[in-house]
Design a protein around this motif. Structure first.
Motif, PDB file in Angstrom:
ATOM      1  N   GLY A  11      39.544  28.270 -32.294  1.00 18.12           N
ATOM      2  CA  GLY A  11      40.717  29.129 -32.342  1.00 18.12           C
ATOM      3  C   GLY A  11      40.422  30.616 -32.239  1.00 18.12           C
ATOM      4  N   CYS A  12      39.148  30.999 -32.148  1.00 18.18           N
ATOM      5  CA  CYS A  12      38.841  32.449 -32.071  1.00 18.18           C
ATOM      6  C   CYS A  12      39.211  33.011 -30.703  1.00 18.18           C
ATOM      7  CB  CYS A  12      37.376  32.728 -32.395  1.00 18.18           C
ATOM      8  SG  CYS A  12      36.251  32.167 -31.108  1.00 18.18           S
ATOM      9  N   GLY A  13      39.414  32.137 -29.724  1.00 19.01           N
ATOM     10  CA  GLY A  13      39.859  32.595 -28.404  1.00 19.01           C
ATOM     11  C   GLY A  13      38.825  32.427 -27.292  1.00 19.01           C
ATOM     12  N   THR A  16      40.425  31.066 -23.978  1.00 20.42           N
ATOM     13  CA  THR A  16      41.412  32.008 -23.437  1.00 20.42           C
ATOM     14  C   THR A  16      40.718  33.250 -22.865  1.00 20.42           C
ATOM     15  OG1 THR A  16      42.761  31.301 -25.303  1.00 20.42           O
ATOM     16  CG2 THR A  16      43.593  33.126 -24.007  1.00 20.42           C
ATOM     17  N   ARG A 120      41.937  18.892 -32.420  1.00 23.50           N
ATOM     18  CA  ARG A 120      40.711  19.395 -33.034  1.00 23.50           C
ATOM     19  C   ARG A 120      40.395  18.474 -34.219  1.00 23.50           C
ATOM     20  NH1 ARG A 120      43.497  24.519 -31.213  1.00 23.50           N
ATOM     21  NH2 ARG A 120      41.940  25.715 -30.054  1.00 23.50           N
TER      22      ARG A 120
HETATM   23  N1  LIG Z   1      43.581  37.922 -28.927  1.00 21.94           N
HETATM   24  C1  LIG Z   1      44.465  36.948 -29.123  1.00 21.94           C
HETATM   25  N2  LIG Z   1      45.633  37.264 -29.636  1.00 21.94           N
HETATM   26  C2  LIG Z   1      46.527  36.306 -29.904  1.00 21.94           C
HETATM   27  N3  LIG Z   1      46.351  34.984 -29.685  1.00 21.94           N
HETATM   28  C3  LIG Z   1      45.208  34.625 -29.168  1.00 21.94           C
HETATM   29  C4  LIG Z   1      44.204  35.569 -28.873  1.00 21.94           C
HETATM   30  N4  LIG Z   1      43.160  34.904 -28.376  1.00 21.94           N
HETATM   31  C5  LIG Z   1      43.520  33.595 -28.388  1.00 21.94           C
HETATM   32  N5  LIG Z   1      44.745  33.445 -28.849  1.00 21.94           N
HETATM   33  C6  LIG Z   1      45.460  32.178 -29.027  1.00 21.94           C
HETATM   34  O1  LIG Z   1      44.767  31.430 -30.008  1.00 21.94           O
HETATM   35  C7  LIG Z   1      44.761  30.055 -29.664  1.00 21.94           C
HETATM   36  C8  LIG Z   1      43.338  29.544 -29.666  1.00 21.94           C
HETATM   37  O2  LIG Z   1      42.613  30.110 -28.579  1.00 21.94           O
HETATM   38  P1  LIG Z   1      41.543  29.260 -27.758  1.00 21.94           P
HETATM   39  O3  LIG Z   1      42.041  27.868 -27.479  1.00 21.94           O
HETATM   40  O4  LIG Z   1      41.150  30.101 -26.597  1.00 21.94           O
HETATM   41  O5  LIG Z   1      40.376  29.173 -28.829  1.00 21.94           O
HETATM   42  P2  LIG Z   1      38.966  28.480 -28.721  1.00 21.94           P
HETATM   43  O6  LIG Z   1      38.050  29.417 -29.374  1.00 21.94           O
HETATM   44  O7  LIG Z   1      38.688  28.080 -27.305  1.00 21.94           O
HETATM   45  O8  LIG Z   1      39.158  27.187 -29.618  1.00 21.94           O
HETATM   46  P3  LIG Z   1      38.384  25.768 -29.561  1.00 21.94           P
HETATM   47  O9  LIG Z   1      37.016  25.986 -30.071  1.00 21.94           O
HETATM   48  O10 LIG Z   1      39.160  24.866 -30.465  1.00 21.94           O
HETATM   49  O11 LIG Z   1      38.420  25.308 -28.120  1.00 21.94           O
HETATM   50  C9  LIG Z   1      45.460  29.937 -28.299  1.00 21.94           C
HETATM   51  O12 LIG Z   1      46.770  29.472 -28.522  1.00 21.94           O
HETATM   52  C10 LIG Z   1      45.436  31.351 -27.758  1.00 21.94           C
HETATM   53  O13 LIG Z   1      46.537  31.630 -26.923  1.00 21.94           O
END
Ligand SMILES: Nc1ncnc2c1ncn2[C@@H]1O[C@H](COP(=O)(O)OP(=O)(O)OP(=O)(O)O)[C@@H](O)[C@H]1O
Ligand SMILES: O=C(O)C1=C[C@@H](O)[C@@H](O)[C@H](O)C1
Ligand SMILES: [Mg+2]
Length: 172
Positions: A11-13, A16, A120
């Motif tokens: 969820g850290c992004g 994205t 997850r």
């Molecule tokens: N800077 C940001 N501001 C707001 N929301 C964000 C931001 N970055 C990511 N998100 C949102 O947070 C959620 C989690 O992001 P993401 O799926 O990219 O995380 P991840 O690190 O790939 O997680 P995982 O390890 O579970 O795959 C998504 O819904 C995304 O739109």
């Protein structure tokens, strides 16, 4: 160009930010979780349920090494746990990679993950309160490994675009 590796808690992004960064750099993005899912033809959730976490961690390591052996430049989004198993954290220090830890606070993570936890497996059946406790403990245990990244960006107050710009600035 070095391979760019994004890491950090679920969820850290990572996915994205990696997707946007790959568009800007015009190089492919490979999400390690998706790479594993395609290879096995099973979702991460099913791999955990049917084969267990140890099996997943071994496969995750093999797939990470396979991506590092690609000759072309790529952006790699790791799984949330990748740096914490099989000595994968050592691979973050290689000269041919640029590794970036996207650091998010417990509250940011709980806020994002409570909206989207079904795929997850580690948190799927926790309520918000249990999840906060779980993430706090888990982050504490994992931070040593995450901090082995070459760079760290605190993402709590940042838009996706700002985080992408920071990584581009590191590259120049
Ligand atoms: N800077 C940001 N501001 C707001 N929301 C964000 C931001 N970055 C990511 N998100 C949102 O947070 C959620 C989690 O992001 P993401 O799926 O990219 O995380 P991840 O690190 O790939 O997680 P995982 O390890 O579970 O795959 C998504 O819904 C995304 O739109
Ligand atoms: O934090 C973790 O250990 C995980 C994160 C996800 O990206 C997946 O790799 C899987 O659900 C395990
Ligand atoms: Mg992801």
């Amino acid at each position: 160009m070095k391979k760019i590796i994004l890491l950090g808690y679920m969820g850290c992004g990572k996915s994205t930010v990696a997707r946007e960064l790959s568009k800007k750099l015009e190089i492919p993005f490979v999400d390690l979780d998706e790479f594993i899912e395609k290879k096995l033809g099973l979702s991460i959730k099913s791999i955990f349920a049917e084969k267990g976490e140890i099996y997943f961690r071994k496969l995750e390591h093999e797939c990470f090494v396979e991506l590092l052996n690609f000759t072309e430049p790529i952006v790699i989004g790791l799984g949330g746990g990748t740096p914490c198993y099989a000595n994968n954290h050592e691979l973050l220090k290689r000269d041919d990679v640029l590794s970036v830890y996207l650091k998010a606070s417990i509250d940011t993570l709980v806020g994002r993950l409570s909206l989207n936890k079904n795929n997850r497996p580690l948190i799927a059946n926790k309520n918000d309160e249990e999840m906060k406790e779980f993430i706090a403990t888990h982050l504490f245990e994992r931070s040593y490994y995450y901090n082995q990244a070459q760079y760290k960006i605190v993402v709590d107050e940042q838009t996706i675009a700002q985080t992408v710009e920071e990584i581009l600035a590191i590259l120049t």
